[in-house]
Scaffold this motif. Structure first.
Motif, PDB file in Angstrom:
ATOM      1  N   ASN A 387       6.253   7.090  13.822  1.00 46.37           N
ATOM      2  CA  ASN A 387       5.572   5.972  13.159  1.00 46.37           C
ATOM      3  C   ASN A 387       5.609   6.113  11.644  1.00 46.37           C
ATOM      4  OD1 ASN A 387       4.952   4.825  15.608  1.00 46.37           O
ATOM      5  ND2 ASN A 387       2.894   5.728  15.721  1.00 46.37           N
ATOM      6  N   GLN A 388       5.438   7.368  11.187  1.00 50.40           N
ATOM      7  CA  GLN A 388       5.510   7.605   9.750  1.00 50.40           C
ATOM      8  C   GLN A 388       6.893   7.247   9.225  1.00 50.40           C
ATOM      9  OE1 GLN A 388       3.148   8.369   7.678  1.00 50.40           O
ATOM     10  NE2 GLN A 388       4.452   8.562   5.869  1.00 50.40           N
ATOM     11  N   LEU A 389       7.917   7.679  10.002  1.00 50.88           N
ATOM     12  CA  LEU A 389       9.291   7.374   9.600  1.00 50.88           C
ATOM     13  C   LEU A 389       9.526   5.863   9.638  1.00 50.88           C
ATOM     14  CD1 LEU A 389      12.105   8.375   8.820  1.00 50.88           C
ATOM     15  CD2 LEU A 389      12.621   8.615  11.261  1.00 50.88           C
ATOM     16  N   THR A 390       8.955   5.201  10.704  1.00 56.33           N
ATOM     17  CA  THR A 390       9.116   3.751  10.816  1.00 56.33           C
ATOM     18  C   THR A 390       8.476   3.035   9.641  1.00 56.33           C
ATOM     19  OG1 THR A 390       9.132   3.916  13.232  1.00 56.33           O
ATOM     20  CG2 THR A 390       8.646   1.756  12.284  1.00 56.33           C
ATOM     21  N   ARG A 391       7.281   3.518   9.233  1.00 62.06           N
ATOM     22  CA  ARG A 391       6.628   2.902   8.079  1.00 62.06           C
ATOM     23  C   ARG A 391       7.473   3.068   6.819  1.00 62.06           C
ATOM     24  NH1 ARG A 391       1.944   4.967  10.718  1.00 62.06           N
ATOM     25  NH2 ARG A 391       2.033   6.904   9.512  1.00 62.06           N
ATOM     26  N   GLU A 392       8.047   4.275   6.684  1.00 58.32           N
ATOM     27  CA  GLU A 392       8.885   4.498   5.500  1.00 58.32           C
ATOM     28  C   GLU A 392      10.114   3.608   5.537  1.00 58.32           C
ATOM     29  OE1 GLU A 392       9.710   8.624   5.296  1.00 58.32           O
ATOM     30  OE2 GLU A 392       7.649   9.230   4.878  1.00 58.32           O
ATOM     31  N   ILE A 393      10.712   3.487   6.762  1.00 54.54           N
ATOM     32  CA  ILE A 393      11.886   2.616   6.886  1.00 54.54           C
ATOM     33  C   ILE A 393      11.500   1.176   6.597  1.00 54.54           C
ATOM     34  CG2 ILE A 393      13.559   1.687   8.533  1.00 54.54           C
ATOM     35  CD1 ILE A 393      13.607   4.426   9.868  1.00 54.54           C
ATOM     36  N   ALA A 398      11.756  -3.397   3.271  1.00 56.57           N
ATOM     37  CA  ALA A 398      11.106  -4.400   2.427  1.00 56.57           C
ATOM     38  C   ALA A 398      11.657  -4.352   1.008  1.00 56.57           C
ATOM     39  CB  ALA A 398       9.593  -4.177   2.425  1.00 56.57           C
ATOM     40  N   ASP A 399      11.879  -3.110   0.525  1.00 63.08           N
ATOM     41  CA  ASP A 399      12.456  -2.975  -0.821  1.00 63.08           C
ATOM     42  C   ASP A 399      13.848  -3.574  -0.871  1.00 63.08           C
ATOM     43  OD1 ASP A 399      10.175  -1.729  -1.647  1.00 63.08           O
ATOM     44  OD2 ASP A 399      10.950   0.307  -1.370  1.00 63.08           O
ATOM     45  N   LEU A 400      14.642  -3.262   0.197  1.00 63.61           N
ATOM     46  CA  LEU A 400      16.015  -3.787   0.229  1.00 63.61           C
ATOM     47  C   LEU A 400      16.012  -5.305   0.312  1.00 63.61           C
ATOM     48  CD1 LEU A 400      17.755  -1.223   2.621  1.00 63.61           C
ATOM     49  CD2 LEU A 400      18.093  -1.454   0.165  1.00 63.61           C
ATOM     50  N   SER A 401      15.095  -5.842   1.159  1.00 60.53           N
ATOM     51  CA  SER A 401      15.027  -7.292   1.283  1.00 60.53           C
ATOM     52  C   SER A 401      14.630  -7.927  -0.042  1.00 60.53           C
ATOM     53  CB  SER A 401      14.022  -7.662   2.381  1.00 60.53           C
ATOM     54  OG  SER A 401      13.927  -9.059   2.513  1.00 60.53           O
ATOM     55  N   ALA A 402      13.636  -7.330  -0.687  1.00 57.33           N
ATOM     56  CA  ALA A 402      13.214  -7.854  -1.983  1.00 57.33           C
ATOM     57  C   ALA A 402      14.331  -7.734  -3.010  1.00 57.33           C
ATOM     58  CB  ALA A 402      11.967  -7.114  -2.458  1.00 57.33           C
ATOM     59  N   MET A 734       0.647   1.109  -2.753  1.00 55.44           N
ATOM     60  CA  MET A 734       0.083  -0.209  -2.489  1.00 55.44           C
ATOM     61  C   MET A 734       0.645  -0.793  -1.195  1.00 55.44           C
ATOM     62  SD  MET A 734       0.164  -1.745  -6.391  1.00 55.44           S
ATOM     63  CE  MET A 734      -0.351  -3.388  -5.910  1.00 55.44           C
ATOM     64  N   ARG A 735       1.934  -0.633  -0.959  1.00 59.12           N
ATOM     65  CA  ARG A 735       2.538  -1.156   0.271  1.00 59.12           C
ATOM     66  C   ARG A 735       2.025  -0.421   1.506  1.00 59.12           C
ATOM     67  NH1 ARG A 735       8.650  -1.732  -2.234  1.00 59.12           N
ATOM     68  NH2 ARG A 735       8.338  -3.790  -3.204  1.00 59.12           N
ATOM     69  N   ARG A 736       1.764   0.870   1.352  1.00 56.66           N
ATOM     70  CA  ARG A 736       1.232   1.612   2.499  1.00 56.66           C
ATOM     71  C   ARG A 736      -0.226   1.239   2.774  1.00 56.66           C
ATOM     72  NH1 ARG A 736       3.660   7.636   1.116  1.00 56.66           N
ATOM     73  NH2 ARG A 736       5.817   7.209   1.796  1.00 56.66           N
ATOM     74  N   ALA A 737      -0.964   1.026   1.707  1.00 59.93           N
ATOM     75  CA  ALA A 737      -2.373   0.706   1.884  1.00 59.93           C
ATOM     76  C   ALA A 737      -2.567  -0.704   2.436  1.00 59.93           C
ATOM     77  CB  ALA A 737      -3.116   0.846   0.560  1.00 59.93           C
ATOM     78  N   SER A 738      -1.690  -1.645   2.070  1.00 60.36           N
ATOM     79  CA  SER A 738      -1.788  -3.030   2.542  1.00 60.36           C
ATOM     80  C   SER A 738      -0.410  -3.479   2.991  1.00 60.36           C
ATOM     81  CB  SER A 738      -2.310  -3.934   1.412  1.00 60.36           C
ATOM     82  OG  SER A 738      -2.457  -5.258   1.870  1.00 60.36           O
ATOM     83  N   PRO A 739      -0.012  -3.144   4.245  1.00 63.06           N
ATOM     84  CA  PRO A 739       1.337  -3.445   4.728  1.00 63.06           C
ATOM     85  C   PRO A 739       1.619  -4.937   4.694  1.00 63.06           C
ATOM     86  CG  PRO A 739       0.181  -1.951   6.221  1.00 63.06           C
ATOM     87  CD  PRO A 739      -0.824  -2.446   5.248  1.00 63.06           C
TER      88      PRO A 739
END
Length: 741
Positions: A387-393, A398-402, A734-739
């Motif tokens: 799950n941690q890895l999934t969140r990082e991915i 999200a970064d890549l999409s942005a 910020m992204r981790r705190a508010s997905p």
């Protein structure tokens, strides 16, 4: 009393005429007295009256007439004659009384006999009515087996009428295989023995075989001799069928229970065991006899007996399923785990009659549970890491999409700027040059110069055409001025001219105005598809259709080329270019969907769906910034505007009081909170906001990455503790705190 009364009365009557009659006719009134006494009192009364009359005459008479009564032999003879006649009269009267009494008794007996006969007749009629109305077959036969009576129930049961059956032998109703039974029953009846509820079979007139329960009773004469047999037959065919079906079911149940790998058991409603299959005996080593009753609890582990008993009591009380896991002793003394389950069987009144249950071996499962729990613990750890890895991915995606969106935005902006500069700068130069060449041609008359100027003007015109094509490739200005339909129509016309491929364009319905970003995406995807068809498809025909359905634009592009390789269509083969990926990602980012495939391996079909409304792909999350320095607040606002499409600063606070008020009253997705604040310290603000609004993520920002407040802030519920200069770490936190999703 009658004798005394009549004698006294006779004496009075005799005294009254005494003077006239003197002593003659002495017994004149006494003879009637004797007769009256005898008639009413019988022999004794008559003799008593005779005696009293003699005493009266012998002893009282001299007192009245003053001389003795017996004066001669004639007087003695008269008294003797009176006594004789009185005795005869008494005897005759006694005989008459007795005859009368016998006559009265005879009359009473005759009346009683008549009443008894009437009662017997009434009872006979009642019995006859009962026999006739009975659904049972009631008949009689003599000792030779000849049928002598036959009721309506017999007619209905066997099909023979009275006229058909009376006088016939009973053997016509008895199948051959049951004839010995009839001989045995006849022998018992001849001895005066009744036979009740004897189950047998009988043959009907139509040949059907029915099962009956027969009661045989001997018929006796007045001397007590057996002269016949009364038979009552009740049809039990349905009962017999049910019994046979039940027996078959019981046999099937027994076979099934013995074939099952589980232990099968049955108890009465009170828990008294009445059945175990063979598996119980094989496992426990107990015999069936030892296990019946309450012997079933012998193999239970001592620690499980009370648990099993409590579970049983609860099941009985609530008529619920009896279920527990416990240990049972094996024949070799070892205990193994079993799952015991039982269900109540109720009658139609809801009363529990039996309990049916099984014991299932689960020892291996119990051991596996321990291993599974250990494996589950390891799995949870792996899942957490995953799950941690999934969140990082997810964050990286999200970064890549942005980034992809930003690149496309920048690219389109640069193309638009370049196209505008080419149009304004180069266009004006070429226009001025063309005008100057025209002016020079009008002034000169030299043929060679005119010819050269014409060649130069043609070159300038070609340059203008090239400039226009480049501008259209860089940015379709027609899209801004005329809309999507006109822009794609222009694109298709130009494509036909240089590619030589036939293109059919269908524009259904009236064009709906779209937000510029969506219209540009539809145009670019169409442009990319046509370019790919020209380069790779070897197609001769292209079909393009655009239509609006509800709130969506649907674009379909089909060609008759060689189609996509199966590996590319399924995604197993990656190409060097990013055309397909770029188009798909561009549609997804705008909330649309693009599908590409080669149906049946013939040609390629691209289907694009885009929302018509100007919907933002993602809404930016509201951020409250709390810092007492304006330069820091401005820097954070600029950072999020320039480097993140996910967050936007929607509110600012300069001290602790204002921070608490805005945090509680406003709607925020995230709060950036400085440690050092005027009025109320940042840690206190953190505690207060978390108490009032526990679901609001708060990231603490400080001039130092690690200080004495970092661990305190994290323990109080902060989602992060970031140094103010670490912008990359801040956005990631910020992204981790508010997905985003």
């Amino acid at each position: 009393m009658v004798a005394i009364a009549v004698v006294a009365f006779s004496a009075v009557l005799r005294i009254w005429p005494l003077h006239s009659l003197e002593s003659s006719l002495t017994w004149l009134t006494f003879n009637p007295a004797v007769m009256v006494a005898a008639i009413y009192g019988g022999l004794f009364a008559g003799l008593l009256a005779t005696g009293l009359a003699c005493v009266t005459v012998a002893f009282l008479w001299p007192l009245i007439v003053a001389h003795p009564f017996i004066q001669s032999n004639a007087d003695w003879l008269g008294m003797g004659f009176f006594i004789l006649t009185g005795s005869m009269i008494s005897a005759v009267a006694e005989a008459m009384l007795r005859a009368r009494s016998r006559a009265i008794k005879a009359q009473e007996q005759i009346q009683a006999t008549n009443d008894s006969l009437k009662q017997k007749e009434l009872e006979f009629m009642q019995y006859a009515a009962i026999i006739e109305s009975s659904s049972d077959a009631i008949m009689s036969k003599n000792l030779e087996g000849i049928i002598t009576s036959w009721n309506t129930g017999s007619e209905k049961m066997f099909g023979y009428s009275r006229n058909e059956i009376l006088g016939k032998p009973i053997s016509i109703l008895i199948p051959d295989q049951y004839q010995p039974e009839e001989l045995m029953l006849r022998e018992k009846i001849s001895k005066g023995i009744s036979v009740k509820d004897f189950d047998t079979a009988r043959r009907c007139k139509d040949g059907r075989l029915i099962y009956v329960s027969v009661t045989h009773s001997p018929i006796r004469d007045s001397a007590g001799h057996v002269i016949g047999v009364s038979k009552v037959s009740r049809d039990i065919t349905e009962r017999k069928k049910l019994e046979m079906a039940l027996a078959a079911n019981e046999k099937e149940f027994s076979l099934l229970a013995e074939a099952m790998p589980q232990i099968v058991w049955i108890t009465r409603s009170d828990g008294w065991n009445i059945y175990f299959n063979r598996q119980w005996v094989d496992y426990t080593g107990l015999s069936i006899e030892d296990s019946h009753g309450h012997g079933w609890n012998k193999p239970f582990h001592p620690e499980d007996k009370l648990i099993a008993w409590n579970a049983w009591q609860n099941a009985v009380k609530n008529k619920a399923t009896y279920s527990l896991e416990c240990r049972l002793r094996r024949a070799d003394g070892e205990y193994r785990w079993w799952l015991i389950r039982g269900v109540p069987v109720e009658d139609k009144f809801g009363i529990v009659k039996k309990w049916f249950g099984t014991c299932t071996y689960i020892h291996d499962l119990k051991q596996a549970e321990v291993e599974l729990r250990n494996a589950a613990t390891n799995q949870r750890e792996m899942i957490e890491k995953n799950n941690q890895l999934t969140r990082e991915i997810s964050l990286r995606n999200a970064d890549l999409s942005a980034l992809a969106s930003h690149i496309q935005k920048v690219s389109e902006t640069e193309k638009s700027n370049l196209a505008r500069e080419l149009h304004d700068e180069l266009g004006s130069i070429l226009a001025a040059l063309s005008m100057e060449i025209g002016r020079m041609k009008r002034k000169t008359t030299i043929p060679e110069l005119i010819h050269d100027l014409s060649l130069i003007k043609e070159l300038v015109s070609n340059a203008s055409n090239i400039k226009r094509n480049i501008i259209n490739q860089l940015y379709p200005t027609i899209l801004d001025h005329c809309g999507l339909y006109a822009a794609i129509d222009s694109l298709v016309k130009e494509y036909r001219s240089y590619s030589g491929i036939a293109v059919e364009l269908i524009l259904q319905g009236e064009e709906v105005v779209m937000e510029h970003t969506f219209a540009l995406a539809a145009y670019r995807i169409t442009q990319e598809c046509l370019t790919n068809i020209a380069k790779h498809a070897n197609a001769y025909n292209v079909h393009i259709e655009i239509k609006t359905i509800d709130d969506f634009l649907e674009l379909t592009i089909q060609d008759d080329g060689k189609g996509l390789p199966a590996e590319i269509e399924s995604g197993r083969l990656k190409t060097d270019g990013h055309g397909i990926f770029g188009m798909t990602e561009r549609a997804r980012y705008l909330g649309g969907l693009m599908k590409i495939g080669s149906p049946n391996g013939n040609g390629t079909t691209v289907h694009l769906t885009l929302p018509l409304a100007a919907v933002k792909p993602k809404s930016r999350k509201r951020v409250l910034v709390v810092d007492d320095h304006a330069i820091v607040r401005d820097a954070l606002r600029q950072l999020l505007d320039n480097q993140s499409d996910d967050f936007a600063v929607e509110g600012e606070a300069v001290d602790g009081n204002e921070a608490i008020k805005m945090a509680v009253e406003g709607t925020w997705d995230l709060m950036l909170l400085d440690i050092s604040l005027p009025k109320i310290h940042g840690i206190k603000v953190l505690e207060t906001v978390k108490e009032l609004k526990s679901d609001l993520p708060i990231i603490m920002i400080s001039s130092h990455a690690k200080d004495e407040y970092s661990e305190i802030a994290l323990s109080k519920g902060a989602s992060g503790y970031i140094e103010k200069g670490e912008t990359d770490k801040l956005i990631e936190a910020m992204r981790r705190a508010s997905p985003l999703c």
